[in-house]
Design a protein around this motif. Structure first.
Motif, PDB file in Angstrom:
ATOM      1  N   LEU A  68      43.116  15.441  66.691  1.00 29.26           N
ATOM      2  CA  LEU A  68      42.915  14.970  65.319  1.00 29.26           C
ATOM      3  C   LEU A  68      44.239  14.749  64.593  1.00 29.26           C
ATOM      4  O   LEU A  68      44.268  14.621  63.380  1.00 29.26           O
ATOM      5  N   GLN A  69      45.335  14.717  65.291  1.00 29.44           N
ATOM      6  CA  GLN A  69      46.666  14.530  64.727  1.00 29.44           C
ATOM      7  C   GLN A  69      46.963  15.547  63.624  1.00 29.44           C
ATOM      8  O   GLN A  69      47.536  15.221  62.590  1.00 29.44           O
ATOM      9  N   GLY A  70      46.545  16.773  63.824  1.00 29.40           N
ATOM     10  CA  GLY A  70      46.877  17.830  62.885  1.00 29.40           C
ATOM     11  C   GLY A  70      46.096  17.829  61.594  1.00 29.40           C
ATOM     12  O   GLY A  70      46.514  18.443  60.629  1.00 29.40           O
ATOM     13  N   LYS A  71      44.962  17.155  61.549  1.00 29.96           N
ATOM     14  CA  LYS A  71      44.146  17.173  60.333  1.00 29.96           C
ATOM     15  C   LYS A  71      43.313  18.449  60.318  1.00 29.96           C
ATOM     16  O   LYS A  71      42.569  18.739  61.249  1.00 29.96           O
ATOM     17  N   ALA A  72      43.440  19.202  59.254  1.00 29.21           N
ATOM     18  CA  ALA A  72      42.715  20.469  59.132  1.00 29.21           C
ATOM     19  C   ALA A  72      41.247  20.205  58.809  1.00 29.21           C
ATOM     20  O   ALA A  72      40.907  19.213  58.169  1.00 29.21           O
ATOM     21  N   ILE A  73      40.383  21.116  59.272  1.00 29.23           N
ATOM     22  CA  ILE A  73      38.951  20.991  59.001  1.00 29.23           C
ATOM     23  C   ILE A  73      38.416  22.275  58.382  1.00 29.23           C
ATOM     24  O   ILE A  73      38.947  23.363  58.585  1.00 29.23           O
ATOM     25  N   THR A  74      37.334  22.121  57.630  1.00 35.87           N
ATOM     26  CA  THR A  74      36.662  23.246  56.986  1.00 35.87           C
ATOM     27  C   THR A  74      35.588  23.795  57.917  1.00 35.87           C
ATOM     28  O   THR A  74      35.277  23.202  58.957  1.00 35.87           O
ATOM     29  N   ALA A  75      34.980  24.899  57.505  1.00 28.84           N
ATOM     30  CA  ALA A  75      33.864  25.458  58.279  1.00 28.84           C
ATOM     31  C   ALA A  75      32.712  24.455  58.345  1.00 28.84           C
ATOM     32  O   ALA A  75      32.033  24.342  59.360  1.00 28.84           O
ATOM     33  N   PHE A  76      32.526  23.721  57.265  1.00 26.68           N
ATOM     34  CA  PHE A  76      31.475  22.700  57.213  1.00 26.68           C
ATOM     35  C   PHE A  76      31.736  21.605  58.249  1.00 26.68           C
ATOM     36  O   PHE A  76      30.846  21.216  58.999  1.00 26.68           O
ATOM     37  N   GLN A  77      32.964  21.130  58.322  1.00 25.91           N
ATOM     38  CA  GLN A  77      33.317  20.094  59.296  1.00 25.91           C
ATOM     39  C   GLN A  77      33.251  20.627  60.718  1.00 25.91           C
ATOM     40  O   GLN A  77      32.839  19.911  61.632  1.00 25.91           O
ATOM     41  N   LEU A  78      33.635  21.884  60.914  1.00 25.17           N
ATOM     42  CA  LEU A  78      33.528  22.497  62.234  1.00 25.17           C
ATOM     43  C   LEU A  78      32.063  22.579  62.647  1.00 25.17           C
ATOM     44  O   LEU A  78      31.716  22.306  63.796  1.00 25.17           O
ATOM     45  N   CYS A  79      31.202  22.925  61.706  1.00 26.74           N
ATOM     46  CA  CYS A  79      29.768  23.001  61.982  1.00 26.74           C
ATOM     47  C   CYS A  79      29.246  21.645  62.439  1.00 26.74           C
ATOM     48  O   CYS A  79      28.487  21.557  63.402  1.00 26.74           O
ATOM     49  N   GLN A  80      29.652  20.579  61.759  1.00 24.01           N
ATOM     50  CA  GLN A  80      29.241  19.236  62.163  1.00 24.01           C
ATOM     51  C   GLN A  80      29.746  18.915  63.564  1.00 24.01           C
ATOM     52  O   GLN A  80      29.020  18.337  64.374  1.00 24.01           O
ATOM     53  N   LYS A  81      30.984  19.304  63.844  1.00 20.91           N
ATOM     54  CA  LYS A  81      31.604  18.999  65.138  1.00 20.91           C
ATOM     55  C   LYS A  81      30.929  19.735  66.291  1.00 20.91           C
ATOM     56  O   LYS A  81      30.561  19.130  67.294  1.00 20.91           O
ATOM     57  N   VAL A  82      30.747  21.047  66.146  1.00 22.36           N
ATOM     58  CA  VAL A  82      30.198  21.822  67.270  1.00 22.36           C
ATOM     59  C   VAL A  82      28.703  21.596  67.465  1.00 22.36           C
ATOM     60  O   VAL A  82      28.202  21.709  68.571  1.00 22.36           O
ATOM     61  N   ASN A  83      27.994  21.269  66.386  1.00 21.73           N
ATOM     62  CA  ASN A  83      26.552  21.030  66.487  1.00 21.73           C
ATOM     63  C   ASN A  83      26.211  19.558  66.637  1.00 21.73           C
ATOM     64  O   ASN A  83      25.039  19.212  66.764  1.00 21.73           O
ATOM     65  N   ARG A  84      27.238  18.714  66.565  1.00 19.28           N
ATOM     66  CA  ARG A  84      27.050  17.262  66.660  1.00 19.28           C
ATOM     67  C   ARG A  84      25.919  16.808  65.739  1.00 19.28           C
ATOM     68  O   ARG A  84      24.923  16.237  66.188  1.00 19.28           O
ATOM     69  N   CYS A  85      26.114  17.089  64.458  1.00 15.30           N
ATOM     70  CA  CYS A  85      25.062  16.778  63.493  1.00 15.30           C
ATOM     71  C   CYS A  85      25.651  16.131  62.239  1.00 15.30           C
ATOM     72  O   CYS A  85      26.861  16.130  62.037  1.00 15.30           O
ATOM     73  N   ASP A  86      24.765  15.601  61.418  1.00 17.74           N
ATOM     74  CA  ASP A  86      25.208  14.984  60.170  1.00 17.74           C
ATOM     75  C   ASP A  86      25.402  16.053  59.095  1.00 17.74           C
ATOM     76  O   ASP A  86      25.148  17.242  59.324  1.00 17.74           O
ATOM     77  N   ALA A  87      25.841  15.621  57.928  1.00 19.72           N
ATOM     78  CA  ALA A  87      26.166  16.548  56.844  1.00 19.72           C
ATOM     79  C   ALA A  87      24.948  17.350  56.387  1.00 19.72           C
ATOM     80  O   ALA A  87      25.056  18.552  56.132  1.00 19.72           O
ATOM     81  N   GLY A  88      23.801  16.714  56.297  1.00 17.54           N
ATOM     82  CA  GLY A  88      22.599  17.417  55.851  1.00 17.54           C
ATOM     83  C   GLY A  88      22.201  18.551  56.782  1.00 17.54           C
ATOM     84  O   GLY A  88      21.871  19.655  56.343  1.00 17.54           O
ATOM     85  N   GLU A  89      22.255  18.278  58.066  1.00 20.08           N
ATOM     86  CA  GLU A  89      21.898  19.302  59.052  1.00 20.08           C
ATOM     87  C   GLU A  89      22.941  20.426  59.067  1.00 20.08           C
ATOM     88  O   GLU A  89      22.602  21.604  59.164  1.00 20.08           O
ATOM     89  N   ALA A  90      24.224  20.068  58.959  1.00 18.93           N
ATOM     90  CA  ALA A  90      25.284  21.083  58.917  1.00 18.93           C
ATOM     91  C   ALA A  90      25.118  21.984  57.700  1.00 18.93           C
ATOM     92  O   ALA A  90      25.331  23.201  57.781  1.00 18.93           O
ATOM     93  N   PHE A  91      24.735  21.416  56.577  1.00 17.32           N
ATOM     94  CA  PHE A  91      24.497  22.197  55.359  1.00 17.32           C
ATOM     95  C   PHE A  91      23.399  23.229  55.609  1.00 17.32           C
ATOM     96  O   PHE A  91      23.544  24.397  55.262  1.00 17.32           O
ATOM     97  N   LYS A  92      22.310  22.810  56.247  1.00 23.39           N
ATOM     98  CA  LYS A  92      21.201  23.725  56.547  1.00 23.39           C
ATOM     99  C   LYS A  92      21.638  24.826  57.512  1.00 23.39           C
ATOM    100  O   LYS A  92      21.265  25.990  57.350  1.00 23.39           O
ATOM    101  N   ILE A  93      22.430  24.454  58.519  1.00 22.59           N
ATOM    102  CA  ILE A  93      22.897  25.431  59.506  1.00 22.59           C
ATOM    103  C   ILE A  93      23.772  26.485  58.832  1.00 22.59           C
ATOM    104  O   ILE A  93      23.596  27.688  59.043  1.00 22.59           O
ATOM    105  N   LEU A  94      24.722  26.040  58.000  1.00 24.00           N
ATOM    106  CA  LEU A  94      25.601  26.989  57.308  1.00 24.00           C
ATOM    107  C   LEU A  94      24.824  27.839  56.309  1.00 24.00           C
ATOM    108  O   LEU A  94      25.090  29.040  56.176  1.00 24.00           O
TER     109      LEU A  94
END
Length: 122
Positions: A68-94
């Motif tokens: 990612l060329q050193g771009k930092a991510i939040t827990a929310f973005q990590l959730c989207q990445k590891v679960n391969r999901c959209d923002a709505g689903e990541a919100f529910k997971i968190l």
């Protein structure tokens, strides 16, 4: 009915517990911001670390080995990445991870019908 926000979900610890759930090796990085760790078996060097966002106060993962060329991510973005999901689903997971219950009535769109105006496609 109160609307739950991401800020309220992460208010407990800024996402620290979720980061540690996914990457337990990050634990020393939370007490020492200059500490770096390897997150993947194929990492050549320790290049991932944690820091708090200056304005929001939430934890950010800066991983120079993930492409990612050193771009930092939040827990929310990590959730989207590891679960391969959209923002709505990541919100529910968190929300569930942090013990929040989401109850909502299903939204129903109200449509009215009219004849197309001249020049409009039906």
């Amino acid at each position: 009915m109160q609307n739950l926000t991401l800020d309220e979900i992460l208010a407990e610890d800024g996402g620290q517990r979720y980061f540690l759930e996914i990457y337990p090796s990050l634990a020393p990085c939370f007490s020492n911001k200059s500490k770096k760790v390897k997150l993947r078996d194929d990492d050549k060097s320790a290049s991932a670390g944690m820091f708090r966002h200056k304005e929001a106060g939430i934890w950010m993962l800066n991983d120079f080995g993930d492409g990612l060329q050193g771009k930092a991510i939040t827990a929310f973005q990590l959730c989207q990445k590891v679960n391969r999901c959209d923002a709505g689903e990541a919100f529910k997971i968190l929300a569930k991870f942090y013990g929040h219950t989401i109850t909502h009535a299903e939204a129903k769109a109200a449509y009215t019908s009219r004849l197309p105006l001249p020049g409009e496609l039906p």
